[in-house]
Design an enzyme around this catalytic site. Structure first.
Site, PDB file in Angstrom:
ATOM      1  CE  LYS A  83      13.014  -3.876  -0.906  1.00 30.13           C
ATOM      2  NZ  LYS A  83      12.155  -2.933  -1.928  1.00 30.13           N
ATOM      3  CG  ASP A 125      15.792  -5.468  -9.237  1.00 27.69           C
ATOM      4  OD1 ASP A 125      16.807  -5.632  -8.396  1.00 27.69           O
ATOM      5  OD2 ASP A 125      13.721  -6.109  -9.113  1.00 27.69           O
ATOM      6  CE1 TYR A 165       9.118  -7.454  -4.979  1.00 22.85           C
ATOM      7  CE2 TYR A 165       8.910  -5.589  -6.609  1.00 22.85           C
ATOM      8  CZ  TYR A 165       8.894  -6.222  -5.178  1.00 22.85           C
ATOM      9  OH  TYR A 165       7.861  -5.100  -4.265  1.00 22.85           O
ATOM     10  NE  ARG A 203       8.673  16.306 -14.928  1.00 24.35           N
ATOM     11  CZ  ARG A 203       8.158  17.370 -15.839  1.00 24.35           C
ATOM     12  NH1 ARG A 203       8.849  16.683 -17.157  1.00 24.35           N
ATOM     13  NH2 ARG A 203       6.566  18.204 -15.816  1.00 24.35           N
TER      14      ARG A 203
HETATM   15  C1  LIG Z   1      13.978  -6.807  -6.055  1.00 29.61           C
HETATM   16  C2  LIG Z   1      13.428  -5.887  -6.197  1.00 29.61           C
HETATM   17  N1  LIG Z   1      13.252  -5.394  -6.670  1.00 29.61           N
HETATM   18  C3  LIG Z   1      12.181  -4.214  -6.605  1.00 29.61           C
HETATM   19  C4  LIG Z   1      11.696  -4.236  -6.118  1.00 29.61           C
HETATM   20  C5  LIG Z   1      10.833  -3.255  -5.584  1.00 29.61           C
HETATM   21  O1  LIG Z   1      11.038  -1.730  -5.020  1.00 29.61           O
HETATM   22  P1  LIG Z   1      10.515  -0.871  -4.103  1.00 29.61           P
HETATM   23  O2  LIG Z   1       9.428  -1.756  -3.051  1.00 29.61           O
HETATM   24  O3  LIG Z   1      11.641   0.547  -3.943  1.00 29.61           O
HETATM   25  O4  LIG Z   1       9.486  -0.551  -5.120  1.00 29.61           O
HETATM   26  C6  LIG Z   1      12.046  -4.891  -4.852  1.00 29.61           C
HETATM   27  C7  LIG Z   1      11.106  -4.367  -3.654  1.00 29.61           C
HETATM   28  O5  LIG Z   1      10.520  -5.671  -2.520  1.00 29.61           O
HETATM   29  C8  LIG Z   1      12.628  -5.897  -4.355  1.00 29.61           C
HETATM   30  O6  LIG Z   1      12.821  -6.554  -3.112  1.00 29.61           O
END
Ligand SMILES: Cc1ncc(COP(=O)(O)O)c(C=O)c1O
Length: 390
Positions: free
Chosen positions: A205, A180, A108, A55
């Site tokens: 992404k 983020d 988001y 882990r």
């Molecule tokens: C700006 C942003 N933050 C976080 C996330 C979440 O990521 P994950 O899909 O890997 O959980 C996304 C997913 O689309 C996103 O666009």
């Protein structure tokens, strides 16, 4: 080292690669020791990338953690099974029952849902703030405010936040800032240089870049790394070695992919600006974008993700636009090599602290690595279907 060179070298210290070019894929749950002394050393090595138990990670994970730190400038990096887990893990590392969180209104959507459901249930209060607020965020701080969460540009709507101004205010009040930073990937914005304490990435992404892995990272300053690391470990967050390996592979081509995404996206954005049906194009690299000055100051480039707003259009027309597209597939996520499209009819419904000035539907595009002329043909035909359905 310049950026492309850093991407080639990141996480490739000899201790991880041995005789190979790439750090090998090491899968493990159990790590075994020959002596009590070795076991004790591994226990004490917590946080120093010493194998102890699966882990905590193997050399494959450590190489990725090291690479993200080298690229983003953090002191340490925790891995998560996806970006949403990195968001929740970072927030829960610094918030407790009775605390107050300032969350950007353009976050988001699942981040909002986390605040409104899980955090609320834990007794953590969220106040949403206008993404355009800079230093004026000071007016929203309460004695129990522990975290300010930022996302810039905003999901779907692409407002640019004044990250340094907000972080300066947060530091004065000993409030932790979490950004983020997914849109920028680890290379288009240097969050720690702007004053951020924790930088979150959905590695799903652009880092992975091929739409085949879910992975998240959260990096921290020297000051906040011990707390982030311990809390993530307590909550049992970890990622598979295969996914960490895939992310390391993705990093090597990140800059060249981003350049192509950026180039094609700007071409499409300029093209959309000429369309009579389009009210506005929400792309921070366009001089017409209200956050362009901040973008130029804090970011070194853009990518393939942006939105545009139609002057008007019914649900039926939007469906006609999207259904039948040849290259733009309808789907969430972004950052892969392929083009994507999603639609939001009423963005104001996703807001509580800021006014959304447009009434028409919003379409978000991810411009992939296809030939841009094929994408423009696809969009031309989509506008024809849209008009016919009107
Ligand atoms: C700006 C942003 N933050 C976080 C996330 C979440 O990521 P994950 O899909 O890997 O959980 C996304 C997913 O689309 C996103 O666009």
């Amino acid at each position: 080292m310049k950026q492309n060179t850093r991407l080639v070298h990141a996480g490739r210290a000899k201790q991880y690669t041995g005789y190979a070019v790439n750090p090998p894929l090491v899968r493990a749950s159990t790590i075994v020791f020959d002596t009590f002394a070795q076991l004790k050393q591994a226990t004490l090595g917590r946080g120093n990338r010493v194998p102890f138990y699966g882990r905590r990670g193997t050399d494959t994970h450590f190489a990725l953690q090291q690479a993200i730190c080298e690229l983003e400038g953090g002191a340490g990096c925790a891995l998560y099974p996806c970006g949403a887990a990195a968001v929740s893990g970072a927030l829960l590392a610094f918030l407790q029952s009775g605390d107050h969180l300032l969350m950007v209104d353009s976050a988001y959507e699942p981040t909002r849902a986390l605040c409104d459901k899980l955090l609320k249930g834990l007794g953590i209060e969220t106040t949403y703030y206008d993404p355009q607020l800079g230093a004026a965020i000071a007016g929203l701080i309460k004695p129990n405010t522990k975290v300010i969460f930022l996302e810039s540009p905003g999901s779907l709507s692409f407002e640019m936040q004044d990250i340094p101004a907000i972080c300066a205010v947060a530091r004065q009040h000993q409030i932790v800032t979490i950004l983020d930073n997914t849109w920028a990937s680890p290379i288009l914005c240097q969050p720690f240089a702007l004053g951020v304490d924790i930088s979150v990435q959905s590695a799903t992404k652009y880092i992975v870049g091929h739409s085949d892995v879910m992975l998240g990272t959260a990096s921290a300053t020297e000051q906040h790394w011990p707390t982030l690391r311990e809390q993530s470990y307590l909550m049992g967050y970890c990622a598979s070695a295969d996914d960490a390996y895939t992310a390391l592979r993705g990093l090597r081509t990140l800059a060249v992919r981003l350049k192509q995404h950026e180039h094609s996206a700007l071409k499409v954005a300029h093209w959309l600006q000429q369309r009579p049906e389009v009210e506005t194009v929400l792309h921070p690299a366009l001089p017409s974008h209200p956050g362009h000055a901040i973008f130029k100051r804090d970011f070194s480039g853009s990518n393939g993700l942006f939105s545009f707003v139609l002057k008007q259009g019914s649900q039926q027309q939007v469906e006609a636009f999207i259904e039948g597209m040849a290259h733009f597939k309808m789907g969430f996520s972004w950052g892969g090599y392929e083009s994507l499209i999603t639609a939001t009819m009423q963005l104001q419904k996703l807001r509580s602290a800021s006014h959304w000035p447009y009434s028409g539907p919003l379409l978000r595009l991810h411009i992939g690595l296809e030939d841009v002329d094929d994408l423009l043909d696809d969009l031309t035909r989509a506008f024809e279907r849209f008009l016919q359905a009107g």
